[in-house]
Each structure stands twice: as C-alpha cells, then as structure tokens.
Design a protein around this motif. Structure first.
Motif, short mmCIF file in Angstrom:
data_model
loop_
_atom_site.label_atom_id
_atom_site.label_comp_id
_atom_site.label_asym_id
_atom_site.label_seq_id
_atom_site.Cartn_x
_atom_site.Cartn_y
_atom_site.Cartn_z
N ARG A 73 0.81 -1.22 0.00
CA ARG A 73 0.00 0.00 0.00
C ARG A 73 0.85 1.28 0.00
NH1 ARG A 73 -5.49 1.09 3.51
NH2 ARG A 73 -5.49 3.34 3.26
N ILE A 74 2.08 1.17 0.49
CA ILE A 74 2.98 2.33 0.42
C ILE A 74 4.28 1.93 -0.25
CG2 ILE A 74 2.06 3.58 2.44
CD1 ILE A 74 4.52 2.50 4.01
N ASP A 75 4.96 2.92 -0.78
CA ASP A 75 6.24 2.74 -1.44
C ASP A 75 7.31 2.40 -0.38
OD1 ASP A 75 8.35 2.91 -3.20
OD2 ASP A 75 8.54 5.09 -2.95
N THR A 76 8.10 1.37 -0.63
CA THR A 76 9.13 0.99 0.35
C THR A 76 10.54 1.23 -0.20
OG1 THR A 76 9.02 -1.29 -0.44
CG2 THR A 76 7.68 -0.75 1.48
N SER A 77 10.65 2.11 -1.19
CA SER A 77 11.98 2.32 -1.80
C SER A 77 12.94 3.00 -0.81
CB SER A 77 11.85 3.16 -3.08
OG SER A 77 11.17 4.36 -2.82
N ASP A 78 12.42 3.59 0.27
CA ASP A 78 13.33 4.18 1.27
C ASP A 78 13.72 3.17 2.35
OD1 ASP A 78 10.74 4.13 2.32
OD2 ASP A 78 11.12 5.86 3.62
N PHE A 79 13.19 1.93 2.30
CA PHE A 79 13.59 0.91 3.26
C PHE A 79 15.02 0.47 2.95
CE2 PHE A 79 9.46 -1.27 4.95
CZ PHE A 79 8.85 -0.04 5.12
N ASN A 80 15.82 0.15 3.99
CA ASN A 80 17.15 -0.40 3.71
C ASN A 80 16.99 -1.83 3.16
OD1 ASN A 80 17.21 -2.39 5.87
ND2 ASN A 80 17.55 -0.70 7.30
N ALA A 81 18.10 -2.40 2.67
CA ALA A 81 18.01 -3.67 1.92
C ALA A 81 17.40 -4.78 2.77
CB ALA A 81 19.41 -4.06 1.43
N ASP A 82 17.82 -4.89 4.05
CA ASP A 82 17.29 -5.95 4.90
C ASP A 82 15.80 -5.74 5.18
OD1 ASP A 82 19.73 -7.16 4.98
OD2 ASP A 82 20.25 -6.48 7.00
N ALA A 83 15.41 -4.50 5.45
CA ALA A 83 14.00 -4.21 5.72
C ALA A 83 13.15 -4.50 4.49
CB ALA A 83 13.84 -2.75 6.16
N ALA A 84 13.66 -4.14 3.31
CA ALA A 84 12.91 -4.37 2.08
C ALA A 84 12.77 -5.87 1.79
CB ALA A 84 13.61 -3.67 0.91
N ALA A 85 13.85 -6.63 2.02
CA ALA A 85 13.79 -8.08 1.81
C ALA A 85 12.78 -8.71 2.77
CB ALA A 85 15.18 -8.70 2.01
N ALA A 86 12.81 -8.28 4.03
CA ALA A 86 11.88 -8.81 5.03
C ALA A 86 10.44 -8.43 4.67
CB ALA A 86 12.24 -8.28 6.41
N CYS A 87 10.29 -7.24 4.12
CA CYS A 87 8.96 -6.76 3.75
C CYS A 87 8.37 -7.62 2.63
CB CYS A 87 9.10 -5.30 3.30
SG CYS A 87 7.55 -4.44 3.20
N ARG A 88 9.18 -7.95 1.63
CA ARG A 88 8.71 -8.82 0.53
C ARG A 88 8.38 -10.21 1.06
NH1 ARG A 88 12.89 -5.98 -2.10
NH2 ARG A 88 14.39 -7.64 -1.68
N TRP A 89 9.24 -10.74 1.92
CA TRP A 89 9.00 -12.06 2.52
C TRP A 89 7.71 -12.05 3.33
CZ3 TRP A 89 8.44 -13.86 7.49
CH2 TRP A 89 8.51 -15.26 7.65
N ALA B 257 4.17 6.75 13.78
CA ALA B 257 5.45 7.47 13.71
C ALA B 257 5.38 8.83 14.40
CB ALA B 257 5.88 7.60 12.25
N SER B 258 4.61 9.75 13.82
CA SER B 258 4.42 11.07 14.45
C SER B 258 3.06 11.59 14.03
CB SER B 258 5.51 12.06 14.00
OG SER B 258 5.15 12.68 12.77
N PRO B 259 2.49 12.50 14.79
CA PRO B 259 1.17 13.03 14.40
C PRO B 259 1.22 13.85 13.11
CG PRO B 259 2.00 14.17 16.34
CD PRO B 259 2.94 13.03 16.08
N ARG B 260 2.39 14.37 12.76
CA ARG B 260 2.52 15.13 11.50
C ARG B 260 2.65 14.20 10.31
NH1 ARG B 260 7.05 19.75 11.12
NH2 ARG B 260 8.42 18.01 11.68
N GLU B 261 3.45 13.18 10.44
CA GLU B 261 3.67 12.19 9.37
C GLU B 261 3.50 10.81 9.98
OE1 GLU B 261 4.20 12.70 6.25
OE2 GLU B 261 4.71 14.83 6.15
N PRO B 262 2.26 10.32 10.06
CA PRO B 262 1.97 9.11 10.87
C PRO B 262 2.68 7.84 10.43
CG PRO B 262 -0.05 10.29 10.35
CD PRO B 262 1.03 10.93 9.53
N LEU B 263 3.21 7.80 9.20
CA LEU B 263 3.87 6.58 8.75
C LEU B 263 5.38 6.72 8.58
CD1 LEU B 263 1.31 5.24 6.12
CD2 LEU B 263 1.76 4.33 8.39
N SER B 264 5.91 7.93 8.76
CA SER B 264 7.31 8.07 8.35
C SER B 264 8.21 8.89 9.25
CB SER B 264 7.36 8.67 6.94
OG SER B 264 6.73 9.93 6.92
N GLU B 265 7.70 9.82 10.04
CA GLU B 265 8.60 10.74 10.74
C GLU B 265 9.08 10.17 12.07
OE1 GLU B 265 8.70 15.48 11.47
OE2 GLU B 265 6.97 14.46 12.33
N TYR B 266 10.39 10.11 12.26
CA TYR B 266 10.95 9.67 13.54
C TYR B 266 10.99 10.82 14.53
CZ TYR B 266 12.54 5.37 11.34
OH TYR B 266 12.58 4.16 10.70
#
Ligand code: ZN
Length: 241
Positions: free
Chosen positions: A71-87, A117-126
């Motif tokens: 549902r969201i783009d994961t191109s900013d995920f690091n390689a391990d996170a992206a591999a785990a996401c596909r799995w 994540a944050s009330p401003r960017e609920p899926l992305s902001e640390y």
C-alpha cells in the motif's frame, strides 16, 4: 480502565507472547492499544496478527504493515528491511491483508491520540529530538500522543513553550503537561536493552508504567535464519540495536 501500549511487535511471536504473559501477571488490561508495525523484520507475521486479533484492541497502521501489503512505497527501506517486507507479504492470508489494509493511521481515545510514527507524518517521521517533538505538538489536539517507530522508549514533555526529552521513567504520572510517549518496541528494541518493551496505562491512577520483559531471543533468532530472512535481523536482536 487499563490499557497495554504495544508498539513495533514486528512479527516476533516469542516476544509478543512473553509480553502477554507479563500483562496477565500484572493484573491484566481492558484493551490493547497497538501503535503499528505488527509485521516486518520478524519470522511470524501472520501469527502475531492472529494473536493481537484474539484480544480486544485498537490498532493503527505502521509503515511495515502497509509496506508488506504494497500500500505504500518501500523504496526508502534499507536492503534488509525491504527483503523482510517482501518475505512478509508472502506469509499473509487474504484475511491478514484485509485487516492491515483496514487500519487507520490515526486513532483517538479520550485524552490520547495514537499514531505509529508522528502526528505530523503518521507513517514516516521519527521523533528522536526535542525539536521534532515540539513541532509534533501542533499536530494533535489531545493531551497525550502515543507513538512508536523509533523503537526507543522515551517521553517528550511540553512545559510552557519548552519541550524536554526524558528517558522513559519507570512510572509516568499523567495529569500534568502535554506529553508524547513512546513505550518502546515489543519485537525489536533499539535502546541497547534486548528485552521486549511495552507499557501499561492506568486511567484510574493516571499513570503509565514502562515494562521490560525477557523472552527467548535465541528462539526468534533461529526462526529468522530458518525462514531465510537476512541474518543481520537475527543478530541485532541480541544487542537490542
Ligand atoms: Zn518499527
């Protein structure tokens, strides 16, 4: 009413089960409040969704939850996170996908706003820094905001115009200043303490108690390797990093 504050379970069933036992031994709760990322990284995503759904709960979507279902783009995920996401995506049933797809990014209950994540960017902001937290207070209306995403338990308190970052104390007393509270991560702690982290919120005593729970880390590490997930995801659990 008592609520368990659970964030970033990340498919770690051993950690999640240990936390549920700890909740029972602490007198139980009326409802679980899950701050997103039920899945991703860990070896048991479907079992963790099923276990959460067996309990009365409220849950918001995390970036890994929506990454796993495309549902969201994961191109900013690091390689391990992206591999785990596909799995992870391949482990989910149609029912799991519909459940994750149906989550909201923001929920409000009484004095509490829940986001991943944050009330401003609920899926992305640390929210690591007090400056980021200070901005965040403008983006929710309730007295308190509960967040996950950083996997680091901490508390940001707004006193007048000043925003202070505090390490998560054992007990937080509510009723004073506005706060942003991160209960830490159940399934992949990153504050150097490898034990599962969560918190219990008690509306009657106006307090939030931070809890750390030992679990069978080696069992989760073996499962990660057996499943063919990146070995680094097993290693990091040992150090809580
Ligand atoms: Zn996470």
């Amino acid at each position: 009413m008592r609520y368990a504050l659970l964030a970033d379970i990340h498919g770690n069933l051993e950690a999640f089960e240990a936390v549920l036992r700890d909740i029972d031994m602490s007198g139980g709760v009326d409802e679980m409040w899950c701050l997103g990322d039920i899945v991703g990284y860990g070896p048991d995503p479907a079992a963790c969704i099923a276990l959460l759904r067996r309990h009365r709960h409220l849950c918001v979507a995390g970036n890994h939850d929506w990454g796993a279902i495309g549902r969201i783009d994961t191109s900013d995920f690091n390689a391990d996170a992206a591999a785990a996401c596909r799995w992870t995506g391949r482990q989910l049933s149609q029912g799991d996908i519909e459940y994750l797809d149906g989550l909201s990014t923001v929920e409000t209950r009484g004095d509490f706003t829940l986001v991943h994540a944050s009330p401003r960017e609920p899926l992305s902001e640390y929210i690591f820094a007090a400056a980021t937290a200070a901005e965040s207070f403008r983006h929710f209306d309730t007295r308190y905001c509960l967040v996950g995403h950083s996997h680091v338990p901490c508390l940001f308190e707004l006193a007048g115009e000043e925003c202070r970052r505090l390490d998560m104390p054992h007990v937080v007393s509510l009723g004073g200043n506005r706060c942003i509270i991160n209960p830490g991560s159940v399934g992949q702690p990153r504050d150097g303490d490898p034990r599962a982290g969560y918190a219990i919120c008690d509306e009657d005593t106006l307090s939030i108690r931070h809890r750390r729970v030992p679990y069978d880390i080696a069992a989760t590490q073996r499962r990660i390797v057996e499943c063919g997930l990146p070995p680094a995801l097993a290693e990091r659990l040992g150090g809580g990093r």
